[in-house]
Design a protein around this motif. Structure first.
Motif, PDB file in Angstrom:
ATOM      1  N   GLY A 110       0.889  -1.097  -0.085  1.00 18.36           N
ATOM      2  CA  GLY A 110      -0.014  -0.136  -0.099  1.00 18.36           C
ATOM      3  C   GLY A 110       0.827   1.331   0.036  1.00 18.36           C
ATOM      4  N   GLY A 111       2.069   1.067   0.826  1.00 19.24           N
ATOM      5  CA  GLY A 111       2.825   2.525   0.999  1.00 19.24           C
ATOM      6  C   GLY A 111       3.404   2.654  -0.435  1.00 19.24           C
ATOM      7  N   PHE A 112       4.043   1.383  -1.138  1.00 13.54           N
ATOM      8  CA  PHE A 112       4.629   1.520  -2.396  1.00 13.54           C
ATOM      9  C   PHE A 112       3.761   2.065  -3.364  1.00 13.54           C
ATOM     10  N   LEU A 113       2.319   1.705  -3.591  1.00 16.74           N
ATOM     11  CA  LEU A 113       1.494   2.119  -4.445  1.00 16.74           C
ATOM     12  C   LEU A 113       1.252   3.691  -4.178  1.00 16.74           C
ATOM     13  N   THR A 114       1.163   4.028  -2.861  1.00 18.44           N
ATOM     14  CA  THR A 114       0.936   5.503  -2.577  1.00 18.44           C
ATOM     15  C   THR A 114       1.924   6.316  -3.171  1.00 18.44           C
ATOM     16  N   ASP A 115       3.164   6.005  -2.845  1.00 14.65           N
ATOM     17  CA  ASP A 115       4.543   6.872  -3.325  1.00 14.65           C
ATOM     18  C   ASP A 115       4.418   6.883  -5.000  1.00 14.65           C
ATOM     19  N   LYS A 116       4.035   5.613  -5.520  1.00 14.54           N
ATOM     20  CA  LYS A 116       4.151   5.433  -6.987  1.00 14.54           C
ATOM     21  C   LYS A 116       2.953   6.151  -7.785  1.00 14.54           C
ATOM     22  N   LEU A 117       1.728   5.893  -7.293  1.00 15.87           N
ATOM     23  CA  LEU A 117       0.468   6.614  -8.066  1.00 15.87           C
ATOM     24  C   LEU A 117       0.059   7.968  -7.282  1.00 15.87           C
ATOM     25  N   GLY A 118       0.415   8.041  -6.258  1.00 17.91           N
ATOM     26  CA  GLY A 118      -0.079   9.641  -5.512  1.00 17.91           C
ATOM     27  C   GLY A 118      -1.147   9.080  -4.587  1.00 17.91           C
ATOM     28  N   ARG A 119      -1.178   9.852  -3.467  1.00 12.51           N
ATOM     29  CA  ARG A 119      -1.632   9.769  -2.359  1.00 12.51           C
ATOM     30  C   ARG A 119      -3.368   9.859  -2.840  1.00 12.51           C
ATOM     31  N   LEU A 161      -9.985  -8.393   3.067  1.00  5.41           N
ATOM     32  CA  LEU A 161     -10.087  -7.107   2.436  1.00  5.41           C
ATOM     33  C   LEU A 161     -10.139  -5.753   3.360  1.00  5.41           C
ATOM     34  N   ASN A 162     -10.753  -6.027   4.413  1.00  4.86           N
ATOM     35  CA  ASN A 162     -10.681  -5.050   5.528  1.00  4.86           C
ATOM     36  C   ASN A 162      -9.237  -4.602   5.913  1.00  4.86           C
ATOM     37  N   GLY A 163      -8.449  -5.843   6.238  1.00  6.19           N
ATOM     38  CA  GLY A 163      -7.060  -5.438   6.691  1.00  6.19           C
ATOM     39  C   GLY A 163      -6.430  -4.905   5.557  1.00  6.19           C
ATOM     40  N   LEU A 164      -6.646  -5.340   4.268  1.00  3.03           N
ATOM     41  CA  LEU A 164      -5.675  -4.819   3.293  1.00  3.03           C
ATOM     42  C   LEU A 164      -6.200  -3.279   2.943  1.00  3.03           C
ATOM     43  N   CYS A 165      -7.400  -2.945   3.092  1.00  2.00           N
ATOM     44  CA  CYS A 165      -7.653  -1.424   2.982  1.00  2.00           C
ATOM     45  C   CYS A 165      -6.974  -0.608   4.049  1.00  2.00           C
ATOM     46  N   ARG A 166      -7.203  -1.078   5.351  1.00  2.00           N
ATOM     47  CA  ARG A 166      -6.527  -0.378   6.356  1.00  2.00           C
ATOM     48  C   ARG A 166      -5.031  -0.279   5.883  1.00  2.00           C
ATOM     49  N   SER A 167      -4.149  -1.153   5.390  1.00  4.22           N
ATOM     50  CA  SER A 167      -2.924  -1.090   5.392  1.00  4.22           C
ATOM     51  C   SER A 167      -2.613  -0.289   4.218  1.00  4.22           C
ATOM     52  N   PHE A 168      -3.553  -0.134   3.228  1.00  6.70           N
ATOM     53  CA  PHE A 168      -3.210   1.065   1.932  1.00  6.70           C
ATOM     54  C   PHE A 168      -3.831   2.373   2.540  1.00  6.70           C
ATOM     55  N   PHE A 169      -5.077   2.378   3.515  1.00  2.00           N
ATOM     56  CA  PHE A 169      -5.514   3.882   3.663  1.00  2.00           C
ATOM     57  C   PHE A 169      -4.499   4.520   4.739  1.00  2.00           C
ATOM     58  N   GLU A 170      -3.986   3.754   5.758  1.00  5.49           N
ATOM     59  CA  GLU A 170      -3.334   4.400   6.857  1.00  5.49           C
ATOM     60  C   GLU A 170      -1.962   4.829   6.288  1.00  5.49           C
ATOM     61  N   PRO A 171      -1.033   4.304   5.629  1.00  2.88           N
ATOM     62  CA  PRO A 171       0.204   4.766   5.247  1.00  2.88           C
ATOM     63  C   PRO A 171      -0.031   6.104   4.202  1.00  2.88           C
ATOM     64  N   ALA A 172      -1.042   5.997   3.351  1.00  2.00           N
ATOM     65  CA  ALA A 172      -1.705   7.176   2.597  1.00  2.00           C
ATOM     66  C   ALA A 172      -1.703   8.228   3.211  1.00  2.00           C
ATOM     67  N   ALA A 232       5.444   7.042   2.517  1.00  2.00           N
ATOM     68  CA  ALA A 232       4.178   6.011   2.483  1.00  2.00           C
ATOM     69  C   ALA A 232       5.041   4.805   2.352  1.00  2.00           C
ATOM     70  N   THR A 233       5.894   4.225   1.789  1.00  2.00           N
ATOM     71  CA  THR A 233       6.672   3.099   1.764  1.00  2.00           C
ATOM     72  C   THR A 233       7.027   2.641   2.911  1.00  2.00           C
ATOM     73  N   TYR A 234       7.743   3.477   3.650  1.00  2.00           N
ATOM     74  CA  TYR A 234       8.291   3.186   4.866  1.00  2.00           C
ATOM     75  C   TYR A 234       7.242   3.093   5.995  1.00  2.00           C
ATOM     76  N   LEU A 235       6.215   4.060   6.057  1.00  2.00           N
ATOM     77  CA  LEU A 235       4.996   3.840   7.104  1.00  2.00           C
ATOM     78  C   LEU A 235       4.288   2.678   6.788  1.00  2.00           C
ATOM     79  N   GLY A 236       4.282   2.198   5.700  1.00  2.00           N
ATOM     80  CA  GLY A 236       3.673   0.907   5.323  1.00  2.00           C
ATOM     81  C   GLY A 236       4.360  -0.313   5.586  1.00  2.00           C
ATOM     82  N   ALA A 237       5.870   0.035   5.743  1.00  2.00           N
ATOM     83  CA  ALA A 237       6.502  -1.217   6.179  1.00  2.00           C
ATOM     84  C   ALA A 237       6.534  -1.423   7.437  1.00  2.00           C
ATOM     85  N   SER A 238       6.443  -0.201   8.341  1.00  2.00           N
ATOM     86  CA  SER A 238       6.202  -0.164   9.590  1.00  2.00           C
ATOM     87  C   SER A 238       4.961  -1.105  10.281  1.00  2.00           C
ATOM     88  N   GLN A 239       4.168  -1.386   9.427  1.00  3.14           N
ATOM     89  CA  GLN A 239       3.017  -2.534   9.836  1.00  3.14           C
ATOM     90  C   GLN A 239       3.555  -3.735  10.101  1.00  3.14           C
TER      91      GLN A 239
END
Length: 392
Positions: A65-74, A107-118, A336-343
């Motif tokens: 999620g963090g990688f996609l946020t940095d790559k595609l935009g917040r 999917l709930n967990g995945l959404c959280r892992s995308f939304f929180e770092p973003a 976002a990538t690093y904050l995502g990795a913090s999970q």
């Protein structure tokens, strides 16, 4: 008015949105196990798998999620995720299959892992460096406010309607917040720093996986998470073994924890801005360890309540600093990538209940002495990471 000028209006909007959406989530997720048992007759094993799936996907999905946020935009990641998330909660209310509920839980967990770092990365984009520690503290307070409001609303709504209504209302609240975000993110010009040369996911994973400072911070975070997981795994069992009416006492301890965090978060966060992040974390671990030792020797309501107060103060000192230290070492183009990795530190949340349960079975008198040592040991990893950061 001066308070509201401290952060950018978009940051305040995201912080208020954090309370709004987390309260909606707390209306439903804490009661999902009961819903599965009472309405769908799910077995304890299936319930465990369903709830564990969310944590599993949240833990390992964060870096993607963090990688996609940095790559595609917040903006894109935040808006798409919030509407998918809305659909997940509506799905909880509609489907009648435990297997499908498990998929939705994933999917709930995945959404959280995308939304929180973003959203965290977005707020960092609009916040000056010297104000970011307070940002993490206020965000943590927002989550705790939601943790008090949400379950009460969930019980109240359930008492007025059927069991699925809280899920439907949560889905509607997420969708409503999604439309608000569309307006906000179109109104403000994004400030994300983009890398001159885009990295592929394997390249990004290689960079993150070889960042020794990050790995040390994650190792320390895993130990803290392992210790903290006892709060809702072995602690209720220990309380029940130690005093009469242990279930009632544990309910009181939950209220004490929430009250201490809400009352002391702001004054402690103001103080921590005057000291180093490591010093704040060290205070937190000392309070944690002291709380664990007091839990271990407690045999009355009074001692358990005192132990929870000490433990809660440690939580205030420590938790905002864990993400703040990761943000400090993250390159501007990979926040976002690093904050995502913090999970990944939540791996401790998987290990903790199992390890704590084993200790409780075989060494009931030493459980929290061991946990005190474990959380203090985390400081070795944080200290090493700090030393490497100074060298860099």
């Amino acid at each position: 008015m001066k308070v509201f000028n401290y952060f950018h209006p978009l940051v305040w909007s995201i912080l208020l949105g954090t309370i709004f959406t987390r309260a909606a989530s707390f209306m439903t997720i804490p009661f999902l196990a009961l819903y599965l048992h009472n309405e769908l007759n799910a077995s304890p094993v299936l319930i465990g798998v369903t709830l564990g799936a969310a944590q599993l996907f949240a833990t390992f999905g964060g870096i993607f999620g963090g990688f996609l946020t940095d790559k595609l935009g917040r903006k894109l990641v935040i808006i798409v995720t919030i509407f998918v998330w809305s659909g997940v909660f509506i799905g909880f209310a509609i489907v009648q299959s435990v297997i499908l509920i498990a998929v939705l839980s994933s999917l709930n967990g995945l959404c959280r892992s995308f939304f929180e770092p973003a959203t965290q990365a977005l707020m960092i984009d609009f916040t000056e460096k010297e104000k970011r520690r307070r940002l993490f503290s206020i965000r943590y307070t927002s989550i705790n406010i939601a943790g008090v409001i949400g379950p009460v609303l969930g019980v109240w709504i359930s008492s007025l309607s059927d069991a699925v209504m809280p899920f439907i209302i949560t889905g509607i609240m997420y969708a409503a917040y999604g439309f608000v975000l569309i307006v906000l993110l179109n109104h403000f010009e994004m400030r994300q720093q983009i890398a001159a040369e885009r990295q592929t996911l394997p390249q990004m994973l290689r960079v993150v996986g070889t960042d020794t400072k990050l790995l040390l911070l994650l190792a320390g975070g895993v130990l803290i998470s392992l210790g903290y997981s006892q709060y809702d795994s072995t602690l209720p069992q220990l309380v029940n073994l130690s005093v009469e009416e242990g279930v009632q006492l544990y309910s009181v301890l939950l209220v004490v924890n929430a009250a201490i965090v809400l009352l002391l978060q702001l004054p402690i966060s103001v103080y921590t801005e005057k000291i180093s992040a490591f010093k704040s974390l060290s205070f937190g671990m000392c309070f944690f360890a002291s709380g664990f030792i007091l839990f271990n020797i407690s045999s009355s309501w009074t001692l358990f309540i005192v132990a929870m107060i000490v433990f809660s103060i440690g939580e205030i000192f420590a938790f905002p600093m864990m993400n703040a230290m990761i943000e400090e070492i993250a390159p501007d183009t990979q926040k976002a990538t690093y904050l995502g990795a913090s999970q990944l530190k939540n791996i401790g949340g998987f290990i903790g209940p199992i390890f704590g349960g084993w200790l409780l079975t075989h060494f009931v008198g030493e459980v929290y002495f061991v946990m005190a040592v474990i959380v203090l040991l985390s400081l070795v990893f944080y200290k090493k990471a700090l030393a490497l950061n100074k060298v860099a």
